[in-house]
Structure formats: C-alpha cells, structure tokens
Design a protein around this motif. Structure first.
Motif, mmCIF file in Angstrom:
data_model
loop_
_atom_site.group_PDB
_atom_site.id
_atom_site.type_symbol
_atom_site.label_atom_id
_atom_site.label_comp_id
_atom_site.label_asym_id
_atom_site.label_seq_id
_atom_site.Cartn_x
_atom_site.Cartn_y
_atom_site.Cartn_z
ATOM 1 N N SER A 183 34.021 14.702 41.007
ATOM 2 C CA SER A 183 33.874 13.922 42.240
ATOM 3 C C SER A 183 33.322 14.769 43.376
ATOM 4 C CB SER A 183 35.224 13.321 42.667
ATOM 5 O OG SER A 183 36.072 14.324 43.184
ATOM 6 N N ASP A 184 33.018 16.040 43.067
ATOM 7 C CA ASP A 184 32.511 16.949 44.098
ATOM 8 C C ASP A 184 30.994 17.034 44.092
ATOM 9 O OD1 ASP A 184 35.143 17.482 44.506
ATOM 10 O OD2 ASP A 184 35.133 19.407 43.504
ATOM 11 N N GLY A 185 30.374 16.615 43.029
ATOM 12 C CA GLY A 185 28.971 16.951 42.809
ATOM 13 C C GLY A 185 28.948 18.070 41.789
ATOM 14 N N PHE A 186 27.981 18.038 40.871
ATOM 15 C CA PHE A 186 27.969 19.001 39.762
ATOM 16 C C PHE A 186 27.983 20.433 40.266
ATOM 17 C CE2 PHE A 186 27.589 20.080 35.481
ATOM 18 C CZ PHE A 186 26.682 21.112 35.343
ATOM 19 N N GLY A 187 28.867 21.222 39.695
ATOM 20 C CA GLY A 187 28.994 22.608 40.112
ATOM 21 C C GLY A 187 30.109 22.833 41.097
ATOM 22 N N GLY A 188 30.727 21.763 41.588
ATOM 23 C CA GLY A 188 31.890 21.915 42.441
ATOM 24 C C GLY A 188 31.598 22.261 43.878
ATOM 25 N N ALA A 189 30.379 22.086 44.368
ATOM 26 C CA ALA A 189 30.080 22.417 45.765
ATOM 27 C C ALA A 189 30.685 21.377 46.687
ATOM 28 C CB ALA A 189 28.570 22.474 45.975
ATOM 29 N N ALA A 190 31.261 21.822 47.774
ATOM 30 C CA ALA A 190 31.941 20.921 48.699
ATOM 31 C C ALA A 190 30.958 20.302 49.680
ATOM 32 C CB ALA A 190 33.011 21.688 49.470
ATOM 33 N N PRO A 191 30.975 18.983 49.797
ATOM 34 C CA PRO A 191 30.128 18.361 50.821
ATOM 35 C C PRO A 191 30.480 18.896 52.203
ATOM 36 C CG PRO A 191 30.986 16.713 49.293
ATOM 37 C CD PRO A 191 31.692 18.002 48.990
ATOM 38 N N GLY A 192 29.478 19.015 53.056
ATOM 39 C CA GLY A 192 29.723 19.510 54.399
ATOM 40 C C GLY A 192 29.586 21.012 54.510
ATOM 41 N N SER A 193 29.315 21.686 53.386
ATOM 42 C CA SER A 193 29.125 23.128 53.451
ATOM 43 C C SER A 193 27.693 23.410 53.873
ATOM 44 C CB SER A 193 29.431 23.761 52.094
ATOM 45 O OG SER A 193 28.562 23.248 51.114
ATOM 46 N N LEU A 194 27.308 24.671 53.793
ATOM 47 C CA LEU A 194 25.954 25.038 54.186
ATOM 48 C C LEU A 194 24.935 24.331 53.297
ATOM 49 C CD1 LEU A 194 26.555 28.817 54.817
ATOM 50 C CD2 LEU A 194 26.203 27.046 56.522
ATOM 51 N N PRO A 195 23.703 24.139 53.728
ATOM 52 C CA PRO A 195 22.720 23.386 52.963
ATOM 53 C C PRO A 195 22.618 23.885 51.536
ATOM 54 C CG PRO A 195 21.851 23.890 55.130
ATOM 55 C CD PRO A 195 23.167 24.605 55.017
ATOM 56 N N GLY A 196 22.434 22.943 50.624
ATOM 57 C CA GLY A 196 22.387 23.279 49.213
ATOM 58 C C GLY A 196 23.729 23.063 48.577
ATOM 59 N N GLY A 197 23.844 23.423 47.319
ATOM 60 C CA GLY A 197 25.095 23.285 46.595
ATOM 61 C C GLY A 197 25.084 22.059 45.716
ATOM 62 N N GLY A 198 25.887 22.120 44.646
ATOM 63 C CA GLY A 198 26.026 20.985 43.772
ATOM 64 C C GLY A 198 24.929 20.851 42.736
ATOM 65 N N THR A 199 24.040 21.826 42.609
ATOM 66 C CA THR A 199 22.966 21.710 41.634
ATOM 67 C C THR A 199 23.029 22.788 40.568
ATOM 68 O OG1 THR A 199 21.466 23.062 42.988
ATOM 69 C CG2 THR A 199 21.433 20.682 43.344
ATOM 70 N N SER A 200 23.962 23.692 40.641
ATOM 71 C CA SER A 200 24.087 24.740 39.648
ATOM 72 C C SER A 200 25.550 24.998 39.363
ATOM 73 C CB SER A 200 23.429 26.032 40.137
ATOM 74 O OG SER A 200 23.696 27.091 39.238
ATOM 75 N N GLY A 201 25.872 25.269 38.103
ATOM 76 C CA GLY A 201 27.246 25.528 37.739
ATOM 77 C C GLY A 201 27.541 26.985 37.461
ATOM 78 N N VAL A 202 26.621 27.908 37.793
ATOM 79 C CA VAL A 202 26.877 29.327 37.539
ATOM 80 C C VAL A 202 27.919 29.824 38.534
ATOM 81 C CG1 VAL A 202 25.893 31.631 37.434
ATOM 82 C CG2 VAL A 202 24.559 29.673 36.629
ATOM 83 N N GLU A 203 29.122 30.107 38.053
ATOM 84 C CA GLU A 203 30.205 30.539 38.936
ATOM 85 C C GLU A 203 30.304 32.061 39.000
ATOM 86 O OE1 GLU A 203 34.313 31.582 40.161
ATOM 87 O OE2 GLU A 203 33.501 31.827 38.151
ATOM 88 N N ASN A 204 30.028 32.720 37.882
ATOM 89 C CA ASN A 204 30.021 34.180 37.823
ATOM 90 C C ASN A 204 28.874 34.636 36.939
ATOM 91 O OD1 ASN A 204 32.149 35.779 39.222
ATOM 92 N ND2 ASN A 204 33.503 34.287 38.242
ATOM 93 N N ALA A 205 28.104 35.594 37.430
ATOM 94 C CA ALA A 205 27.042 36.216 36.642
ATOM 95 C C ALA A 205 26.768 37.574 37.284
ATOM 96 C CB ALA A 205 25.787 35.363 36.619
ATOM 97 N N TYR A 206 27.597 38.568 36.960
ATOM 98 C CA TYR A 206 27.506 39.847 37.670
ATOM 99 C C TYR A 206 27.722 41.007 36.710
ATOM 100 C CZ TYR A 206 32.615 40.235 37.417
ATOM 101 O OH TYR A 206 33.909 40.323 36.958
ATOM 102 N N ILE A 207 27.375 42.185 37.209
ATOM 103 C CA ILE A 207 27.657 43.434 36.523
ATOM 104 C C ILE A 207 28.219 44.411 37.548
ATOM 105 C CG2 ILE A 207 25.336 44.369 36.871
ATOM 106 C CD1 ILE A 207 25.609 45.653 34.079
ATOM 107 N N SER A 208 29.180 45.219 37.125
ATOM 108 C CA SER A 208 29.780 46.192 38.037
ATOM 109 C C SER A 208 29.975 47.519 37.316
ATOM 110 C CB SER A 208 31.131 45.689 38.562
ATOM 111 O OG SER A 208 32.095 45.645 37.529
ATOM 112 N N TYR A 209 29.922 48.587 38.098
ATOM 113 C CA TYR A 209 30.133 49.931 37.566
ATOM 114 C C TYR A 209 31.410 50.496 38.162
ATOM 115 C CZ TYR A 209 29.487 54.848 36.406
ATOM 116 O OH TYR A 209 29.666 56.111 35.924
ATOM 117 N N THR A 210 32.332 50.935 37.311
ATOM 118 C CA THR A 210 33.646 51.403 37.761
ATOM 119 C C THR A 210 33.909 52.851 37.373
ATOM 120 O OG1 THR A 210 34.655 50.506 35.735
ATOM 121 C CG2 THR A 210 34.604 49.071 37.675
ATOM 122 N N GLY A 211 32.867 53.617 37.120
ATOM 123 C CA GLY A 211 33.063 54.995 36.683
ATOM 124 C C GLY A 211 33.369 55.973 37.801
#
Length: 537
Positions: A183-211
């Motif tokens: 009921s939020d729009g695909f991807g879970g973007a909240a209406p009323g937020s900054l322009p855009g949102g609701g068109t992509s479902g990528v929630e995490n896509a990252y790499i980190s170095y902890t050495g």
C-alpha cells in the motif's frame, strides 16, 4: 638333575681319591693314578661351571622371550582396538575441521550460511517478512479536513530477500531486494518524501572494508546503497523495534538525506563504548534523476551528509546507559530542471502504514536551498526494562534562485521527538550492538514449544511522540503543516528467535489550520489497532 649327577660323580671321585691316597701310602707306584684323578676332577669342575653358566643364560633367554611375547600381544591388541574405533568413527559425521579445500554449512539463527573451512569467505541468505493488518477509527474535525477517511486493510510492509557475507575476512557485502510496500508503492517509499521513490526495491547493495583497526577500535569504510545507522531508532533493526513503526519525528528526519534505500559512502569507527561515523549521501534508489527534458525526468540528483557520535559510557551485566548526538545536512536538494523548481517536503503518516495518506505535512516548501537536522538521543536498560528517547530540530533554508517565490524568505524551523519504554514480562533483556550503537532485539530464553513447554518472551511497551510542522503562522510565507501527537501501546510476543507477533493500539490527534493565515480547523483525531506477523532470518 644335572647338578645331582655332578655331585654324585664328585663324591665317587673323592672316595676313589681317598682310597687311592690310602693305597699310595703303601705303594708309591699309585702316584700316577692319583695325578690322573686330580686332572679328571679339575675337568669335572670346569664342566660344572660351564653347565651352571649355560643354565643361567637359558633362564634369562626364556624370561626375555616371555616378555617379548607379552609386549607383542599387547601391541596386537591395541592395533585391533584402534581398528575397531576407526571402523565405528567411520559411520559418524565429521565434527572436526573440514579439509582446507572444503566448505562448512551452518545455520546461525536459522540463516543458511556457507563458509570456507578457514571462515575467511562466507555467503548467507537473509530475508524478512512483515505483514500488517488493522483498521482505523478516523474522525475529521470538519468537512474541510483532508482526508475525510482512512482506509483499513492490510499491507505487506516488508518482504526482503537477499544475500550477505564476506570475502578474505575483511571485505563485507550485501545485496537485498524489497518486494514489500503493497500500500506504499513498490519498494516501500513513503508518499510525501523527497521527489522520486517507489520505483525500485533495492534496499541494500553495498561493499565495506573492515580491515582497519585504529586506536584500539574497529573501522568500516562503506559504499553503495545501505540503511545508514543515523539516529538511535533508525540504527535499530526493523526486526527489533518495539513498535510496528518508528516515531514520526525520526522518520521525517531520515527521509531528508538518510534512511533506507539511500546511496552513500562513508566510514564508521567504534569500540565497545564509543561510535563515530559520517557519510556523504545521494538519492534513494527510487529517485528519478536525469537531464532529459521530458517528464517525468528532468530532475537532478540530491546530495547531503550525516554524522553521528554515540555510545554507552556506563554499562554492566544487567544495565547500560546510551547517549548520542546526530547531525544531517541536505546540501543540494533535487532540482526539477524543466520547471526550474527546488522543493523539500516534510511529512509522515500517523505511525502506521495501512493507509498511505499523510496527516501532518508541510507540503512542498518552495525555493529550498538546503536543510539541516540536529538531534540528541538517550537510552538506558536495567534488566528487562528499556527507556529510550530522541528529539529533533529541523531547519529549511529558502534562498534558492528558482522560478518559485518567495526567494530569500526566512528559514523555517520545526521540531519533534518521542519517548518510549518497554518491559519484557518474561525477564529477558536487550543486549547492546556496538557496531551500530543501538540495542538488539529480545531473544526468548524459552522459545514457544508445545512439546517443550516454553512460551517465548512477552513484552509490553508504550510511547509518546509529537511532531510540530507549523512555523511563522500568520504570515504569507509561513507553513501550516500541523502538529501531530500519538500515544501508542504495544504487546509483543517473541515466539522464538525468528518469529514475532506485534499488537499496537494508537490514539492520535492532528491539530491543523487551513493555511498560515487562516485559522480554520482542518484537524482530525483517530484510533487504530493493528497487528504484525513477522519472521526473519
């Protein structure tokens, strides 16, 4: 037997010798015979010594042979025993270290995880489902109130699946997709937020170095799309928060330049008592940004930054104290290149996601050249009790040179916060997560089981939250976003480490006037009851 014969012979010889000696006294011719007898007696004595030596040697050899036979028998018995044990172990699964070329499959908290034998490389499947149902008793104050109705029903709030893991010990990664937000729009973007949102479902896509481990702590350098650990409530996993939704004051803050689905690059350093981090942020994964002159494109990317310092300077076996401060800057809001406009909107739904309509909202603030948010956070635990609160101050600059008026209007200031408490009736407590400077969820000591007799963990919680989006009322350049106050009571049942049921009751009031210069009442009141079914691994 040999000694007896020798003795008899010696006695006979001695007797013969004696007789010969007696005869020798009377006949000198017998001297040769006596000498011969003496020689024979000497030879017999030598044979006797030789026989005694041979007897002793035979006795020693016999003892040695017996000893060697016993030792050989014991060795053979040990060998047979080892063979029996080896044959028995062959039928038992290997529990020791796997060969260096193999892999190890484990299920920590029921999360399928595959690692190399040295644990340097791992990949795990992760997922969560939050399914909400509920209803509103919504009461608009007047016929002019917007909206006039809120829709009850259901919402697949989150439905995430993905992988996470590490390479060569120090390289960490995650790739998670969210199919939720029915009921939020695909991807879970909240209406009323900054322009855009609701068109992509990528929630995490990252790499980190902890050495890196400077100053006796641990450090992570990260880039990609991630859920930033900005604010205490946002740094707490949605699997572990006490209520179905976070407080509106925090949601509005994170929607500006942080929150889920946010592209970012930055670093954090932490030890067991202190956490320091900072990130440069970009648009969310659903934001449309293109220089194209055709709608709906033609919007430039936004960028900002967040910083946080927090920690638990006081802690013990059954207690802890957490304090912190946060800052956020929207350095460049997204700009519509076609209409030559630059706006920022602050808004949130009434701490429930069954209906996507916002009740408190500033609307699109024209000529927004930037925004800043400053906040403080505090929490404490004592056994099964947890207390937590945050307060936020928002500032919106209106100096952008666009086609919208007013240019150079006074900056806008808003504020809001929350205070909440939770108590686990079954006695479990919440441990501290130093990597995010937040608290973990409740892990039941006795998971629910009809066979084992456990009933899981039960928690009660209460929260008061408020957000004031009114500023400069009575002037044409003011904002009448309304003031929202919500009281929430919650009952949470932690069935086991993977399943939880949540029941929330909300009572809210939105005080709002029609415009900055009109005091006509367009506020509302509402009560709501909602339940969440959650599983995660």
């Amino acid at each position: 037997m040999i000694r007896t014969r020798i003795a008899a012979t010696a006695i006979g010889l001695a007797g013969a010798l004696a007789a010969s000696q007696a005869q020798a006294q009377t006949a000198s011719s017998s001297e040769q015979e006596i000498a011969l007898l003496k020689q024979q007696l000497k030879m017999l004595e030598q044979k006797l010594d030789k026989l005694q030596s041979q007897t002793a040697a035979n006795t020693a050899a016999t003892a040695k042979a017996k000893s060697e036979a016993k030792a050989e028998a014991k060795a053979e018995a040990r060998s047979e025993a080892k063979a029996v044990v080896a044959n028995a172990n062959a039928a038992i699964p290997l529990k020791g270290p796997a060969p260096a070329s193999g892999v190890v499959v484990t299920m920590p908290n029921n999360r399928p995880t595959i690692c190399t034998a040295d644990q340097a490389n791992c990949v795990a499947i992760t997922g969560r489902l939050h399914y909400d149902v509920g209803g509103y008793d919504y009461r608009p104050n007047t016929a002019a109130t917007v909206p006039q109705k809120l829709d009850s029903g259901e919402n697949v709030r989150r439905a995430r699946i993905g992988v996470a893991g590490k390479f060569f010990n120090d390289w960490n990664f995650a790739l998670v997709y969210d199919f939720g937000g029915s009921s939020d729009g695909f991807g879970g973007a909240a209406p009323g937020s900054l322009p855009g949102g609701g068109t992509s479902g990528v929630e995490n896509a990252y790499i980190s170095y902890t050495g890196l481990k400077p100053f006796g702590g641990r450090m992570a350098v990260e880039i990609g799309v991630m859920d930033l650990p900005y604010t205490l409530d946002e740094a707490t996993s949605s699997n572990d928060i006490m209520f179905m939704e976070r407080a509106s004051a925090g949601i509005i803050a994170t929607n500006i330049a942080a929150g889920d689905f946010r592209s970012a690059v930055g670093t954090r350093w932490f030890n067991d008592q202190l956490w320091i981090g900072g990130y440069v942020t970009g648009p969310s994964t659903g934001a449309i940004h293109s220089a194209s002159s055709t709608a709906p494109a033609g919007t430039s990317e936004q960028y900002g930054a967040v910083a946080r310092i927090a920690g638990n300077p006081i802690s013990g076996k059954d207690y802890s104290v957490h304090i912190g401060a946060d800052a956020q800057w929207l350095i460049q809001p997204p700009r519509n290149l076609i209409a030559n406009t630059q706006t920022v909107t602050l808004s949130d739904r009434p701490e429930l996601r069954l209906d996507p309509t916002t009740l408190a909202s500033t609307g699109a603030i024209a000529n927004a050249s930037g925004a800043q948010v400053y906040s403080v956070e505090a929490a404490a635990t004592y056994g099964p009790l947890i207390l937590q609160g945050e307060y936020f101050w928002y500032n919106i600059d209106r100096t952008a040179n666009t086609s919208l008026a007013p240019i150079g209007a006074p900056s806008l200031k808003f504020q809001g916060g929350y205070a909440q408490a939770g108590y686990v009736l079954t006695g479990e407590g919440r441990s501290y997560n130093a990597a995010n400077a937040a608290y973990n969820g409740v892990k039941p000591a006795h998971p629910f089981s009809l066979d084992g007799g456990g009933w899981g963990a039960w928690e009660i919680a209460g929260r008061f939250s408020t957000i004031d989006l009114n500023n400069q009322l009575g002037t044409a350049t003011g904002i009448a976003g309304g003031r929202q106050t919500v009281y929430t009571a919650a009952l949470n049942w932690y069935v086991n480490g993977n399943v939880r049921f949540m029941l929330d009751y909300l009572h809210g009031t939105v005080s709002k006037q029609a415009s900055p210069v009109s005091t006509a009442d367009v506020g509302s009141k509402f009560d709501a009851v909602a339940m969440r079914t959650q599983f995660a691994f």
